[in-house]
Scaffold this motif. Structure first.
Motif, PDB file in Angstrom:
ATOM      1  N   LEU A  40       0.835  -1.196   0.000  1.00 28.35           N
ATOM      2  CA  LEU A  40       0.000   0.000   0.000  1.00 28.35           C
ATOM      3  C   LEU A  40       0.871   1.247   0.000  1.00 28.35           C
ATOM      4  CD1 LEU A  40      -2.735  -0.692   2.717  1.00 28.35           C
ATOM      5  CD2 LEU A  40      -2.844  -1.177   0.275  1.00 28.35           C
ATOM      6  N   VAL A  41       0.337   2.313  -0.564  1.00 23.84           N
ATOM      7  CA  VAL A  41       0.967   3.626  -0.476  1.00 23.84           C
ATOM      8  C   VAL A  41       0.065   4.535   0.351  1.00 23.84           C
ATOM      9  CG1 VAL A  41       2.203   3.430  -2.662  1.00 23.84           C
ATOM     10  CG2 VAL A  41      -0.070   4.432  -2.644  1.00 23.84           C
ATOM     11  N   ARG A  42       0.696   5.503   1.033  1.00 19.01           N
ATOM     12  CA  ARG A  42      -0.088   6.546   1.699  1.00 19.01           C
ATOM     13  C   ARG A  42      -0.146   7.706   0.727  1.00 19.01           C
ATOM     14  NH1 ARG A  42       0.920  10.821   5.218  1.00 19.01           N
ATOM     15  NH2 ARG A  42       3.079  10.175   5.481  1.00 19.01           N
ATOM     16  N   ARG A  43      -1.349   8.068   0.343  1.00 23.51           N
ATOM     17  CA  ARG A  43      -1.573   9.102  -0.660  1.00 23.51           C
ATOM     18  C   ARG A  43      -1.155  10.475  -0.128  1.00 23.51           C
ATOM     19  NH1 ARG A  43      -1.804   6.807  -4.833  1.00 23.51           N
ATOM     20  NH2 ARG A  43      -3.213   5.132  -5.184  1.00 23.51           N
ATOM     21  N   SER A  81      -8.415  11.112  -1.729  1.00 22.10           N
ATOM     22  CA  SER A  81      -7.985  10.200  -0.666  1.00 22.10           C
ATOM     23  C   SER A  81      -6.630  10.560  -0.065  1.00 22.10           C
ATOM     24  CB  SER A  81      -7.993   8.745  -1.158  1.00 22.10           C
ATOM     25  OG  SER A  81      -9.260   8.395  -1.644  1.00 22.10           O
ATOM     26  N   ALA A  82      -6.289  11.846  -0.001  1.00 21.36           N
ATOM     27  CA  ALA A  82      -5.033  12.273   0.617  1.00 21.36           C
ATOM     28  C   ALA A  82      -4.949  11.759   2.043  1.00 21.36           C
ATOM     29  CB  ALA A  82      -4.923  13.793   0.599  1.00 21.36           C
ATOM     30  N   ASP A  83      -3.756  11.310   2.432  1.00 19.47           N
ATOM     31  CA  ASP A  83      -3.450  10.766   3.760  1.00 19.47           C
ATOM     32  C   ASP A  83      -4.149   9.441   4.048  1.00 19.47           C
ATOM     33  OD1 ASP A  83      -1.565  12.694   4.536  1.00 19.47           O
ATOM     34  OD2 ASP A  83      -3.184  14.078   5.061  1.00 19.47           O
ATOM     35  N   MET A  84      -4.726   8.848   3.048  1.00 18.42           N
ATOM     36  CA  MET A  84      -5.306   7.513   3.201  1.00 18.42           C
ATOM     37  C   MET A  84      -4.362   6.510   2.551  1.00 18.42           C
ATOM     38  SD  MET A  84      -9.344   8.188   2.488  1.00 18.42           S
ATOM     39  CE  MET A  84      -9.977   6.847   3.463  1.00 18.42           C
ATOM     40  N   ALA A 117     -15.670  15.237   1.012  1.00 22.79           N
ATOM     41  CA  ALA A 117     -14.409  15.398   1.737  1.00 22.79           C
ATOM     42  C   ALA A 117     -13.269  15.843   0.838  1.00 22.79           C
ATOM     43  CB  ALA A 117     -14.043  14.090   2.442  1.00 22.79           C
ATOM     44  N   ASP A 118     -13.388  15.611  -0.471  1.00 25.51           N
ATOM     45  CA  ASP A 118     -12.329  15.993  -1.405  1.00 25.51           C
ATOM     46  C   ASP A 118     -12.509  17.408  -1.961  1.00 25.51           C
ATOM     47  OD1 ASP A 118     -10.824  13.651  -1.151  1.00 25.51           O
ATOM     48  OD2 ASP A 118     -12.081  12.609  -2.607  1.00 25.51           O
ATOM     49  N   GLY A 119     -13.526  18.123  -1.490  1.00 26.26           N
ATOM     50  CA  GLY A 119     -13.705  19.521  -1.862  1.00 26.26           C
ATOM     51  C   GLY A 119     -14.460  19.730  -3.161  1.00 26.26           C
ATOM     52  N   SER A 120     -14.588  21.009  -3.546  1.00 28.54           N
ATOM     53  CA  SER A 120     -15.411  21.371  -4.699  1.00 28.54           C
ATOM     54  C   SER A 120     -14.832  20.905  -6.028  1.00 28.54           C
ATOM     55  CB  SER A 120     -15.620  22.891  -4.729  1.00 28.54           C
ATOM     56  OG  SER A 120     -14.374  23.533  -4.867  1.00 28.54           O
ATOM     57  N   GLY A 121     -13.521  20.660  -6.085  1.00 28.20           N
ATOM     58  CA  GLY A 121     -12.906  20.206  -7.332  1.00 28.20           C
ATOM     59  C   GLY A 121     -12.883  18.701  -7.485  1.00 28.20           C
TER      60      GLY A 121
END
Length: 138
Positions: A20-23, A28-31, A77-81
């Motif tokens: 796994l990588v931490r984004r 999914s930042a920090d997931m 959670a990922d914002g308007s973009g």
């Protein structure tokens, strides 16, 4: 309405552990997630999975086999973009002596058991894949 953007990820398993990588970046930042990302123009989903896996881990995988697909609408959670994605998840193989090194947009990298993964911050698609993988192992 804009069609979903294509993305692919890849599952590599070694001795009961999954890479796994931490984004570092949205979505999914920090997931924690299987290495992967967005398709480039003209790429097939397996090509995307192999390229992204190599960029994020330094390992060039082979023999991508489709494992699962997900229609992932934008998350608040990922914002308007935030964008709509269609994710193809592949199982891949790689030489066992190759060492994974975090690269590209990976903030970290590691090998985790299914039990460890289920206790990490992970997207629902990763949880579902791990549960399916473990059911297949039984």
């Amino acid at each position: 309405m804009t069609p979903p953007q294509l993305a692919s990820s890849a599952i590599l398993e070694r001795d009961g552990r999954y890479l796994l990588v931490r984004r570092a970046n949205p979505p999914s930042a920090d997931m924690y997630a299987f290495p992967g990302g967005r398709a480039e123009a003209g790429e097939t989903p397996p090509d995307t999975a192999v390229r992204e896996f190599h960029e994020e881990t330094g390992i060039r995988p082979r023999n991508p086999q489709l494992f699962e697909t997900y229609d992932l609408p934008p998350r608040e959670a990922d914002g308007s973009g935030a964008r709509h994605f269609f994710l193809s998840v592949f199982r891949v193989e790689a030489d066992s002596d190759l060492i994974a090194v975090a690269g590209d947009d990976a903030a970290g990298i590691g090998w985790y058991t299914a039990a460890e993964i289920l206790n990490l911050p992970i997207p629902d698609s990763v949880r579902q894949c791990v549960e399916k993988l473990e059911a297949l192992r039984r």
